[in-house]
Design a protein around this motif. Structure first.
Motif, PDB file in Angstrom:
ATOM      1  N   ARG A   1     -12.559  55.613  -9.390  1.00  0.00           N
ATOM      2  CA  ARG A   1     -12.586  54.629 -10.471  1.00  0.00           C
ATOM      3  C   ARG A   1     -11.629  53.480 -10.170  1.00  0.00           C
ATOM      4  N   PRO A   2     -11.902  52.297 -10.702  1.00  0.00           N
ATOM      5  CA  PRO A   2     -11.069  51.127 -10.418  1.00  0.00           C
ATOM      6  C   PRO A   2      -9.603  51.292 -10.810  1.00  0.00           C
ATOM      7  N   GLY A   3      -9.306  51.969 -11.895  1.00  0.00           N
ATOM      8  CA  GLY A   3      -7.923  52.142 -12.317  1.00  0.00           C
ATOM      9  C   GLY A   3      -7.100  52.910 -11.295  1.00  0.00           C
ATOM     10  N   ARG A   4      -7.663  53.977 -10.771  1.00  0.00           N
ATOM     11  CA  ARG A   4      -6.974  54.755  -9.743  1.00  0.00           C
ATOM     12  C   ARG A   4      -6.799  53.938  -8.473  1.00  0.00           C
ATOM     13  N   ARG A   5      -7.824  53.195  -8.111  1.00  0.00           N
ATOM     14  CA  ARG A   5      -7.757  52.387  -6.893  1.00  0.00           C
ATOM     15  C   ARG A   5      -6.674  51.315  -7.006  1.00  0.00           C
ATOM     16  N   LEU A   6      -6.627  50.649  -8.144  1.00  0.00           N
ATOM     17  CA  LEU A   6      -5.603  49.623  -8.347  1.00  0.00           C
ATOM     18  C   LEU A   6      -4.201  50.232  -8.389  1.00  0.00           C
ATOM     19  N   GLY A   7      -4.081  51.396  -9.002  1.00  0.00           N
ATOM     20  CA  GLY A   7      -2.797  52.080  -9.031  1.00  0.00           C
ATOM     21  C   GLY A   7      -2.327  52.458  -7.627  1.00  0.00           C
ATOM     22  N   ALA A   8      -3.250  52.922  -6.794  1.00  0.00           N
ATOM     23  CA  ALA A   8      -2.907  53.293  -5.425  1.00  0.00           C
ATOM     24  C   ALA A   8      -2.467  52.076  -4.614  1.00  0.00           C
ATOM     25  N   VAL A   9      -3.166  50.964  -4.787  1.00  0.00           N
ATOM     26  CA  VAL A   9      -2.784  49.737  -4.078  1.00  0.00           C
ATOM     27  C   VAL A   9      -1.416  49.253  -4.559  1.00  0.00           C
ATOM     28  N   ALA A  10      -1.150  49.361  -5.856  1.00  0.00           N
ATOM     29  CA  ALA A  10       0.147  48.943  -6.398  1.00  0.00           C
ATOM     30  C   ALA A  10       1.283  49.793  -5.825  1.00  0.00           C
ATOM     31  N   VAL A  11       1.073  51.101  -5.709  1.00  0.00           N
ATOM     32  CA  VAL A  11       2.091  51.984  -5.129  1.00  0.00           C
ATOM     33  C   VAL A  11       2.307  51.641  -3.653  1.00  0.00           C
ATOM     34  N   ASP A  12       1.223  51.445  -2.920  1.00  0.00           N
ATOM     35  CA  ASP A  12       1.347  51.094  -1.500  1.00  0.00           C
ATOM     36  C   ASP A  12       2.055  49.760  -1.321  1.00  0.00           C
ATOM     37  N   TRP A  13       1.690  48.764  -2.145  1.00  0.00           N
ATOM     38  CA  TRP A  13       2.329  47.461  -2.042  1.00  0.00           C
ATOM     39  C   TRP A  13       3.815  47.552  -2.396  1.00  0.00           C
TER      40      TRP A  13
END
Length: 155
Positions: free
Chosen positions: A44-56
Protein backbone atom coordinates in the motif's frame (compact mmCIF):
# COMPACT_ATOMS: atom_id res chain seq x y z
CA UNK A 1 -24.46 14.26 -11.31
CA UNK A 2 -24.47 16.96 -8.67
CA UNK A 3 -21.44 18.99 -7.60
CA UNK A 4 -20.68 16.75 -4.62
CA UNK A 5 -20.29 13.72 -6.86
CA UNK A 6 -18.07 15.64 -9.27
CA UNK A 7 -15.79 16.86 -6.47
CA UNK A 8 -15.82 13.43 -4.83
CA UNK A 9 -14.74 11.69 -8.03
CA UNK A 10 -11.94 14.22 -8.49
CA UNK A 11 -10.70 13.79 -4.92
CA UNK A 12 -10.85 10.01 -4.92
CA UNK A 13 -9.05 9.67 -8.26
CA UNK A 14 -9.73 8.14 -11.64
CA UNK A 15 -9.86 4.56 -10.37
CA UNK A 16 -12.76 5.32 -8.02
CA UNK A 17 -14.53 7.33 -10.71
CA UNK A 18 -14.23 4.43 -13.17
CA UNK A 19 -15.51 1.97 -10.57
CA UNK A 20 -18.45 4.28 -9.81
CA UNK A 21 -19.23 4.30 -13.53
CA UNK A 22 -19.49 0.51 -13.49
CA UNK A 23 -16.03 -0.61 -14.62
CA UNK A 24 -14.71 -3.72 -12.86
CA UNK A 25 -10.97 -3.16 -12.42
CA UNK A 26 -10.47 -5.96 -9.92
CA UNK A 27 -8.14 -5.61 -6.98
CA UNK A 28 -4.62 -4.17 -7.12
CA UNK A 29 -2.22 -6.84 -8.33
CA UNK A 30 -4.82 -9.14 -9.86
CA UNK A 31 -3.38 -8.67 -13.37
CA UNK A 32 0.06 -9.56 -12.01
CA UNK A 33 -1.16 -12.77 -10.41
CA UNK A 34 -0.64 -11.53 -6.86
CA UNK A 35 -2.97 -12.19 -3.92
CA UNK A 36 -5.42 -9.52 -2.80
CA UNK A 37 -4.33 -9.48 0.87
CA UNK A 38 -1.56 -10.81 3.06
CA UNK A 39 1.98 -11.81 2.18
CA UNK A 40 2.83 -11.33 -1.49
CA UNK A 41 0.13 -8.71 -2.09
CA UNK A 42 0.88 -5.26 -3.51
CA UNK A 43 2.29 -2.88 -0.91
CA UNK A 44 0.00 0.00 0.00
CA UNK A 45 1.15 3.59 -0.63
CA UNK A 46 1.30 4.50 3.07
CA UNK A 47 3.77 1.73 3.85
CA UNK A 48 5.83 2.56 0.79
CA UNK A 49 6.05 6.23 1.69
CA UNK A 50 6.91 5.36 5.28
CA UNK A 51 9.72 3.08 4.12
CA UNK A 52 11.15 5.77 1.84
CA UNK A 53 10.96 8.31 4.69
CA UNK A 54 12.89 5.97 7.02
CA UNK A 55 15.51 5.27 4.34
CA UNK A 56 15.87 8.97 3.54
CA UNK A 57 16.18 9.86 7.22
CA UNK A 58 18.84 7.19 7.68
CA UNK A 59 20.79 8.48 4.66
CA UNK A 60 20.48 12.06 5.87
CA UNK A 61 21.74 11.04 9.30
CA UNK A 62 24.73 9.23 7.77
CA UNK A 63 25.55 12.20 5.54
CA UNK A 64 25.18 14.63 8.44
CA UNK A 65 27.24 12.67 10.90
CA UNK A 66 29.92 11.02 8.80
CA UNK A 67 30.45 13.18 5.73
CA UNK A 68 29.57 16.87 6.16
CA UNK A 69 29.62 17.25 9.98
CA UNK A 70 26.82 19.81 9.77
CA UNK A 71 23.73 20.59 7.78
CA UNK A 72 24.15 22.52 4.55
CA UNK A 73 23.45 22.03 0.83
CA UNK A 74 26.12 19.36 0.57
CA UNK A 75 24.34 17.22 3.17
CA UNK A 76 21.32 16.76 0.92
CA UNK A 77 23.49 15.91 -2.06
CA UNK A 78 25.48 13.37 -0.07
CA UNK A 79 22.26 11.92 1.33
CA UNK A 80 20.98 11.36 -2.22
CA UNK A 81 24.21 9.58 -3.16
CA UNK A 82 24.02 7.42 -0.03
CA UNK A 83 20.32 6.71 -0.78
CA UNK A 84 21.31 5.59 -4.28
CA UNK A 85 24.09 3.29 -3.03
CA UNK A 86 21.84 1.91 -0.27
CA UNK A 87 19.06 1.16 -2.75
CA UNK A 88 21.28 -0.55 -5.32
CA UNK A 89 23.17 -2.66 -2.78
CA UNK A 90 20.32 -3.74 -0.54
CA UNK A 91 17.54 -4.18 -3.12
CA UNK A 92 20.00 -5.87 -5.50
CA UNK A 93 21.09 -8.41 -2.88
CA UNK A 94 18.41 -9.03 -0.24
CA UNK A 95 15.44 -7.36 -1.94
CA UNK A 96 14.72 -4.69 0.65
CA UNK A 97 16.20 -1.59 2.24
CA UNK A 98 16.19 -1.08 6.02
CA UNK A 99 13.03 1.04 5.75
CA UNK A 100 11.25 -1.55 3.61
CA UNK A 101 12.22 -4.27 6.07
CA UNK A 102 10.94 -2.20 8.97
CA UNK A 103 7.57 -1.76 7.22
CA UNK A 104 7.40 -5.40 6.08
CA UNK A 105 7.97 -4.81 2.36
CA UNK A 106 10.15 -6.41 -0.28
CA UNK A 107 10.94 -5.71 -3.93
CA UNK A 108 10.61 -8.70 -6.26
CA UNK A 109 11.01 -9.14 -10.00
CA UNK A 110 7.80 -10.18 -11.70
CA UNK A 111 9.26 -13.02 -13.74
CA UNK A 112 12.08 -14.40 -11.61
CA UNK A 113 11.19 -13.36 -8.07
CA UNK A 114 14.69 -12.17 -7.15
CA UNK A 115 15.93 -8.71 -8.08
CA UNK A 116 19.26 -8.76 -9.88
CA UNK A 117 21.75 -5.91 -9.40
CA UNK A 118 21.19 -4.38 -12.86
CA UNK A 119 17.45 -4.33 -12.33
CA UNK A 120 17.99 -2.77 -8.90
CA UNK A 121 20.31 -0.18 -10.48
CA UNK A 122 17.67 0.85 -13.03
CA UNK A 123 14.94 0.97 -10.39
CA UNK A 124 17.05 3.06 -8.00
CA UNK A 125 18.16 5.52 -10.70
CA UNK A 126 14.53 6.11 -11.64
CA UNK A 127 13.54 6.39 -7.97
CA UNK A 128 16.24 9.03 -7.37
CA UNK A 129 14.92 11.06 -10.32
CA UNK A 130 11.59 11.05 -8.38
CA UNK A 131 9.21 11.78 -11.28
CA UNK A 132 8.78 8.10 -12.30
CA UNK A 133 8.00 7.22 -8.69
CA UNK A 134 5.12 9.72 -8.67
CA UNK A 135 3.40 8.20 -11.74
CA UNK A 136 1.42 5.09 -10.77
CA UNK A 137 -0.51 2.54 -12.77
CA UNK A 138 -3.84 1.00 -11.79
CA UNK A 139 -2.09 -1.66 -9.71
CA UNK A 140 -0.35 1.00 -7.63
CA UNK A 141 3.10 0.37 -9.10
CA UNK A 142 5.28 3.38 -9.80
CA UNK A 143 6.70 3.93 -13.26
CA UNK A 144 10.14 3.06 -11.84
CA UNK A 145 8.81 -0.39 -10.89
CA UNK A 146 7.12 -0.89 -14.26
CA UNK A 147 10.24 -0.03 -16.24
CA UNK A 148 12.43 -2.22 -14.04
CA UNK A 149 9.93 -5.12 -14.13
CA UNK A 150 9.60 -5.19 -10.35
CA UNK A 151 6.84 -4.89 -7.81
CA UNK A 152 6.90 -4.00 -4.12
CA UNK A 153 5.02 -6.58 -2.07
CA UNK A 154 4.23 -7.26 1.57
CA UNK A 155 6.37 -9.85 3.37
Amino acid sequence: MDNRQAVGSWLSGPRAAMEDAGADLGYRGEQLGLPEDGPGSIARPGRRLGAVAVDWGLCLLIAYGLVTHGYDQATGNWALLIFFVLGVLTVGTVGCTPGKRLFGLRVVALRTGGVRPLRALLRTVLLCVAIPALVWDRDGRGLHDRLAGTVEVRI
